[in-house]
Scaffold this motif. Structure first.
Motif, PDB file in Angstrom:
ATOM      1  N   LYS A  29       0.806  -1.222   0.000  1.00 26.10           N
ATOM      2  CA  LYS A  29       0.000   0.000   0.000  1.00 26.10           C
ATOM      3  C   LYS A  29       0.840   1.274   0.000  1.00 26.10           C
ATOM      4  N   HIS A  34      -6.460  -1.441  -2.301  1.00 27.67           N
ATOM      5  CA  HIS A  34      -6.797  -2.453  -1.291  1.00 27.67           C
ATOM      6  C   HIS A  34      -6.035  -3.739  -1.586  1.00 27.67           C
ATOM      7  N   GLU A  75     -10.273  -7.139   4.065  1.00 29.26           N
ATOM      8  CA  GLU A  75     -10.507  -6.182   2.983  1.00 29.26           C
ATOM      9  C   GLU A  75     -11.093  -6.826   1.734  1.00 29.26           C
ATOM     10  N   ASP A 125     -13.960  -5.073  -0.024  1.00 30.33           N
ATOM     11  CA  ASP A 125     -13.531  -3.801  -0.611  1.00 30.33           C
ATOM     12  C   ASP A 125     -12.802  -4.039  -1.938  1.00 30.33           C
TER      13      ASP A 125
END
Length: 789
Positions: free
Chosen positions: A483, A490, A525, A528
């Protein structure tokens, strides 16, 4: 024989156009027939080459006798061995590698990493499927720390050196040192036995709860003479309904033994990793092969029949000079056989050429003539048969008429000659129209599967498979490092590749009732990354990784099937908590219905459940190339030896339907080929029709007929024939298409416009062909046609 060869050479020289079209059409048809037969043989012989294939079965269970589960618990094998003497051998297999998917070997003083697949199996698995050993023993599966590897992998890892006794380090959340105990000969592609690393089950180190949980495929070998139906009954009474097994397992109402021959075609089985085929598709391919041969044979008969008026003087002259009818017929049939065999030789070249092009990507079979002598022999026999059958009819007709027929005019314009050609061309049109319709619907179905709303977003999602050391031990550091790139939004993980049907099968007490559901373990995650909305409750959070219980988000179908499943509900035995609900997404391949209870589950990162999550998903929001390069660099920072392969989810997702795309492309290609061969026949007929009617055309033009009227005269008869054949072809095509579509859970509608467009295509091509070939006769000077009258 000399006479046959001499006449054959004379025909090839005198009728160059007809002979070229004949040989070209026949050779392409024979090549298509051979190639299709190779693919059909691949599917029909799937897993049938094993020595005990007629006695090997897989044990499956079902709660409704309509959809079966390919997975059972390890304890099943133990009970079967104890209670069913009719079962000779049992073999379990689990398709994911608990030892990891990264293999490290030392070569030339350096450590190299290879991405591998490894299957955990019962030691008798190698006996059931008769592993042929190149070196070592297959019994080493009974010994801890020993593995079997295929010959191709041994050569890749160790070159020409012996592999037995060599060490391989498998990396998961920890390193596992294994020793190569044996090297087995690679299996062909058409089998469920993959060429991977195999290592044996050690029951003493497996968790106690593993005994009944449905994680394994169970294969059995029946004793000689055992009745599968009787064994199924005993499985139901003495195993499935035994009081010794848990109640949730006894809830299954049916058990079956699925034969090895049927595994490849079974469409009613879930959680099945065996490569699938379709009997309907195989039948369609075989039918197309026969239709292509039939069309080519019809063309052959048409050409031979059309040549009769041009050769009838020569034939009758030979009669006058003493040639017997039998000898003339033998010569004419011999000519036809000679042309067919020339076409067969040309077809072998076409197959050889296709086998060295990118077109082989559409086939699962190996297009190598040297490995398929049986199919080459069948093709030769078909070519010989086509030559004989296509030669007999014209030979008998050409020799049965007396010499006086020559003085009465052209046989090509007689009512019997016209009727024959009309029937033969009509057959071609019916076949071609049906194949065009079928190809249209196959393309539509393939597109429907690719574009159907699955309930999640596959765009801009990179996918890679990592080992447990990266996804479990270093997950937080890996995610944080990924990230750091502004192109990455994500990062998530899952145990199985999402959308392919991989999941854990559970049956748990929830709200006072037994709830049976499939669950895919994921990281927090995941929703997402895949952009799956939550319709009730909340999404997963990072804190869910740190708690002492699992968190689950179920699909809406679960609430409809089990009303007691609601937000905040705790599973029995503190198994987990329901925190939300999502729409009914497609969690299985679109060939199967995703209508059951399904959930995504997050468990504690260091909890007692510990599901490995090798599949890594990265949602990219920016420059794709820079993001992929950042992913590669990041993985290399944690493990420089790991072979990183980054794909995009939409490509991976589409690969699930690779077989359907290949089959559709094949059927479309061969359908178009059949149409082209049919048009070659139409082309030839128009050429000869204009040849025969030159004087009629000349008379019409002298009497005032225009070029358009002459062209209309030729086109009207073909349009009328196309319309009649279309009426015959439509119900046949509709029936075949609807039966084929029944094999899909989600299917395209049967649109009326497809039939209309197919008619328009056939009409357009026919009118263009007839018009182009008739133009010369229609525009010729009528004096040239009449001066010899």
């Amino acid at each position: 024989m000399k006479l046959i060869v001499r006449n054959l050479l004379t025909v090839l020289r005198r009728f160059r156009l007809a002979s070229t079209l004949n040989i070209l059409g026949l050779s392409v048809a024979f090549a298509a027939f051979t190639i299709i037969l190779m693919q059909v043989s691949y599917d029909r012989s799937f897993d049938r080459f094993h020595p005990k294939s007629d006695r090997i079965y897989r044990v499956e269970v079902s709660e409704d006798s309509t959809t079966y589960n390919a997975l059972v618990g390890r304890k099943w094998a133990e009970l079967i061995e104890d209670r069913l003497p009719q079962i000779e051998t049992t073999g379990l297999r689990i398709d994911f590698a608990t030892i990891g998917n990264l293999a490290k070997v030392e070569r030339n003083g350096a450590v190299q990493g290879f991405r591998v697949d490894a299957h955990l199996v019962h030691p008798d698995f190698a006996e059931i499927f008769d592993f042929r050993m190149v070196e070592g023993r297959r019994e080493v599966l009974q010994e801890p720390g020993q593995v079997l590897i295929p010959e191709s992998m041994a050569r890749k890892f160790f070159g020409s050196e012996s592999a037995v006794g060599r060490s391989i380090t498998f990396t998961s959340n920890r390193d596992t040192l294994m020793t190569v105990g044996g090297v087995y000969r690679d299996f062909p592609r058409n089998t469920l036995v993959q060429n991977v690393v195999y290592y044996g089950i050690n029951p003493t180190v497996w968790k106690p709860w593993d005994g009944w949980h449905f994680n394994y495929q169970l294969y059995v070998t029946l004793a000689e003479g055992a009745d599968p139906a009787e064994v199924e009954r005993q499985l139901l009474d003495e195993v499935l309904h035994s009081p010794d097994i848990p109640g949730w397992v006894r809830a299954y109402k049916a058990v079956r033994l699925l034969s090895l021959a049927d595994l490849h075609y079974a469409a009613d089985t879930q959680y099945d990793s065996v490569p699938k085929g379709s009997r309907a598709t195989t039948s369609v391919l075989l039918a197309i092969a026969l239709l292509v041969i039939g069309i080519a044979a019809v063309n052959f008969v048409n050409f031979a029949t059309s040549l009769v008026p041009l050769r009838i003087k020569s034939i009758n002259t030979q009669k006058v000079f003493g040639s017997s009818v039998g000898m003339l017929r033998t010569v004419l049939v011999g000519e036809a056989v000679g042309i067919a065999l020339l076409a067969f030789l040309a077809s072998l070249f076409w197959v050889y050429a296709v086998g060295r092009t990118g077109f082989t990507a559409f086939f699962e079979a190996d297009l190598n003539l040297a490995t398929e002598p049986g199919i080459v022999a069948i093709s030769f026999a078909v070519a010989l048969g086509v030559g004989l059958l296509a030669g007999l009819y014209p030979a008998f007709y050409a020799t049965r008429f007396p010499p006086a027929l020559v003085l009465k005019g052209s046989f090509g314009l007689s009512s019997r000659g016209r009727a024959l050609r009309t029937v033969l061309v009509g057959m071609q049109y019916v076949i071609s129209t049906g194949l065009i319709i079928a190809a249209f619907f196959m393309q539509l179905q393939n597109g429907y599967l690719r574009t159907r709303d699955t309930g999640y977003d596959t765009e801009q999602v990179a996918v890679l498979e990592l080992n447990d050391a990266l996804t479990m031990e270093h997950r937080e550091q890996l995610v944080n490092r990924l990230k750091e790139s502004p192109q990455i939004e994500h990062v998530a993980f899952s145990q199985f590749l999402f959308g392919t049907g991989g999941a854990q099968v559970n049956e748990i007490q929830m709200g006072g009732e037994e709830v049976r559901f499939a669950c895919l373990p994921v990281s927090s995650e995941f929703l997402d990354v895949m952009k799956i909305p939550v319709v009730d409750g909340r999404n997963f959070s990072e804190n869910d990784n740190q708690t002492d219980k699992r968190r689950f988000i179920f699909n809406e179908a679960t609430r409809r099937m089990y009303p007691t499943v609601e937000l905040g509900l705790d599973f029995s035995y503190d198994f987990g908590e329901v925190v939300g609900f999502m729409p009914d997404i497609n969690y299985q391949p679109l060939q199967l219905a995703s209508s059951g209870a399904f959930c995504l589950g997050v468990e504690p990162l260091r909890g007692r459940y510990f599901s490995t999550l090798p599949w890594t998903y990265v949602r990219i929001n920016g420059d794709v190339e820079r993001a992929v390069e950042h992913i590669r660099r990041t993985v290399a920072e944690f493990d420089p030896t790991y072979p990183v392969s980054v794909q995009f989810y939409d490509e991976v997702f589409n690969s699930v339907y690779q077989k359907e795309r290949k089959t559709t492309a094949l059927i479309t290609t061969f359908s178009l080929l059949a149409v082209v061969i049919s048009l070659v026949g139409v082309f030839g007929l128009v050429v000869f029709e204009t040849q025969y009617r030159r004087k009629e055309i000349g008379v019409r033009k002298v009497l005032g007929a225009t070029v358009a009227e002459v062209l209309g005269m030729f086109n009207r008869s073909f349009v009328r024939l196309v319309l009649i054949c279309f009426v015959v072809a439509v119900p046949l095509a509709w029936y075949g298409v609807t039966r084929w579509l029944e094999g899909f859970a989600y299917r395209t509608p049967v649109y009326w416009w497809v039939f209309a467009v197919s008619l328009l295509i056939v009409l357009t091509i026919t009118l263009a062909t007839v018009t182009v070939q008739s133009w010369r006769a229609a525009t010729a000077n009528p004096v040239d046609a009449l001066k010899t009258e």
